[in-house]
Scaffold this active site. Structure first.
Site, PDB file in Angstrom:
ATOM      1  CB  CYS A 153     -18.459   0.162   9.893  1.00 37.47           C
ATOM      2  SG  CYS A 153     -16.911  -0.906  10.453  1.00 37.47           S
ATOM      3  CB  CYS A 206     -18.388  -5.298   5.738  1.00 40.05           C
ATOM      4  SG  CYS A 206     -17.467  -4.006   6.696  1.00 40.05           S
ATOM      5  CB  CYS A 235      -1.394   4.321   8.118  1.00 38.53           C
ATOM      6  SG  CYS A 235      -2.709   4.855   7.070  1.00 38.53           S
ATOM      7  CB  CYS A 250      -1.035  -0.231   0.835  1.00 36.63           C
ATOM      8  SG  CYS A 250      -2.080   1.380   1.287  1.00 36.63           S
ATOM      9  CB  CYS A 301     -15.489  -7.298   6.414  1.00 42.35           C
ATOM     10  SG  CYS A 301     -16.235  -7.404   8.072  1.00 42.35           S
ATOM     11  CB  CYS A 325      -0.656   0.246   8.438  1.00 39.75           C
ATOM     12  SG  CYS A 325      -1.585  -1.306   7.229  1.00 39.75           S
ATOM     13  NE  ARG A 375     -17.087  -5.936  14.231  1.00 43.41           N
ATOM     14  CZ  ARG A 375     -17.153  -5.464  13.193  1.00 43.41           C
ATOM     15  NH1 ARG A 375     -16.491  -4.896  12.356  1.00 43.41           N
ATOM     16  NH2 ARG A 375     -18.307  -5.522  12.340  1.00 43.41           N
TER      17      ARG A 375
END
Ligand code: SAM
Ligand code: DTB
Ligand code: SF4
Length: 327
Positions: free
Chosen positions: A201, A141, A70, A66, A110, A73, A273
């Site tokens: 979400c 999701c 972040c 990616c 998801c 991550c 969650r």
């Protein structure tokens, strides 16, 4: 007004606010633990059956490589974490995993992709995955990064039930964690998802070295959205070697429980969650999270790239606590 379980709502539980200030949320965090838990449980019971837990399964349909930075991550191409960049999975391979999740008792499937944002040709394939997941009788999701309004509309047309896109932390701390996009980009994506008629979400991560005030700022930002997210994932940072946050100071588990309780109080109707971080959490901490109002988990041995408790440990825990899957 009655809940889904038929119980009457008290006046406090029925009142949903969208104007929470950071100071008000910080005052909730500062309550004595028994008072905080009492308030969270009262609101939880007025809106949900406290013995029910929604179970989701997560699949990384496009792993690693990616371009974003972040700091938490493992899938960012900017850090050496040992996660290999892979191509988008085929529709058939994703649907085989969805079938297995359904057989294992999940109600929602998801699909996560390590993208800054989806390309249009990839979105077509994700739409085919969504159609297939729904045909199996599962809720769908997806979490694919930033979305334009037209992309959200395409996902809605394919039948997408939920889109996950997190605010991650407070507006003030955000710049310490991500430099490749800004807070407003996240709010714009959330608005596109909401306007397309897809359930939202949206939650965040704690344990990244943020202050108490930042945790209050995150919850205040979530609880001040024009409509509360239907689902609020609270993640405990999973520390991954090679990321800038691999050595972040560990958060006191009781502060994690407080975060769940404050999310429950401020967003009474949301499914909260207990998301990433359960692998390193004691059964007792998880039990406190359920008492604080958490009513959803990811089941299965892996999150996107990091371990999650196995099915057996989770089923034993739910059994010991007398909790049952939400249908
Ligand atoms: N690439 C898309 C995006 O960022 O919107 C979707 C996938 S991304 C991995 C989804 C979310 O997972 C992030 O927003 C973050 O909240 C959470 N996450 C990622 N790495 C994590 C970690 N190490 N610990 C806890 N949560 C994490
Ligand atoms: C969310 O809030 N947590 C999930 C889901 N949304 C996509 C992801 C957690 C990822 C943890 C790190 C990993 O396994 O790569
Ligand atoms: Fe990319 Fe999402 Fe990871 Fe950020 S959280 S680096 S956008 S996969």
């Amino acid at each position: 007004m009655a809940t889904r379980t038929g119980r009457a709502l008290g006046p406090r539980a029925d009142h949903v606010r969208h104007d929470w200030t950071q100071a008000e949320v910080a005052a909730l965090f500062a309550l004595p633990f028994p008072e905080l838990m009492y308030r969270a449980q009262s609101i939880h019971r007025a809106n949900f059956d406290p013995a029910e837990v929604q179970i989701s399964t997560l699949l990384s349909i496009k792993t690693g490589g990616c371009p974003e930075d972040c700091a938490y991550c493992p899938q960012s191409a900017q850090y050496s974490t040992g996660v290999k960049a892979e191509k988008l999975m085929s529709v058939d391979a994703v649907l085989a995993e969805a079938r297995a999740a359904k057989n294992a008792g999940a109600s929602r499937f998801c699909m996560g992709a390590a993208w800054r944002e989806p390309k249009d040709r990839d979105l077509e394939l994700v739409c085919a995955m969504v159609e297939g997941v729904r045909a199996l009788g599962l809720e769908s999701c997806a979490t694919l990064g930033m979305l334009q309004p037209a992309q959200a509309a395409r996902l809605k047309a394919a039948g997408l039930d939920y889109y996950n896109h997190n605010l991650d932390t407070s507006p003030e701390f955000y710049g310490e964690i991500i430099s490749t996009r800004v807070y407003q980009d996240r709010l714009d994506t959330l608005a596109a998802v909401r306007n397309a008629g897809i359930n939202v979400c949206c939650g965040g991560i704690v344990g990244m070295g943020e202050s108490d005030g930042d945790r209050a700022g995150l919850i205040a930002a979530l609880a001040s959205l024009p409509r509360h997210p239907e689902s609020v994932p609270i993640n405990m940072l999973v520390q991954v070697a090679g990321t800038p946050l691999s050595d972040a100071a560990k958060l006191d588990p009781l502060d994690f429980v407080r975060t769940i309780a404050v999310a429950r109080i401020t967003m009474p109707r949301a499914v909260v969650r207990l998301s990433a971080g359960r692998e390193d959490m004691s059964d007792e901490t998880q039990a406190l999270c359920f008492l604080a109002g958490a009513n959803s988990i990811f089941c299965g041995p892996k999150l996107l790239t990091t371990p999650n408790p196995g099915r057996d440990r989770d089923m034993r825990l739910l059994d010991r606590l007398g909790l049952k899957p939400m249908t």
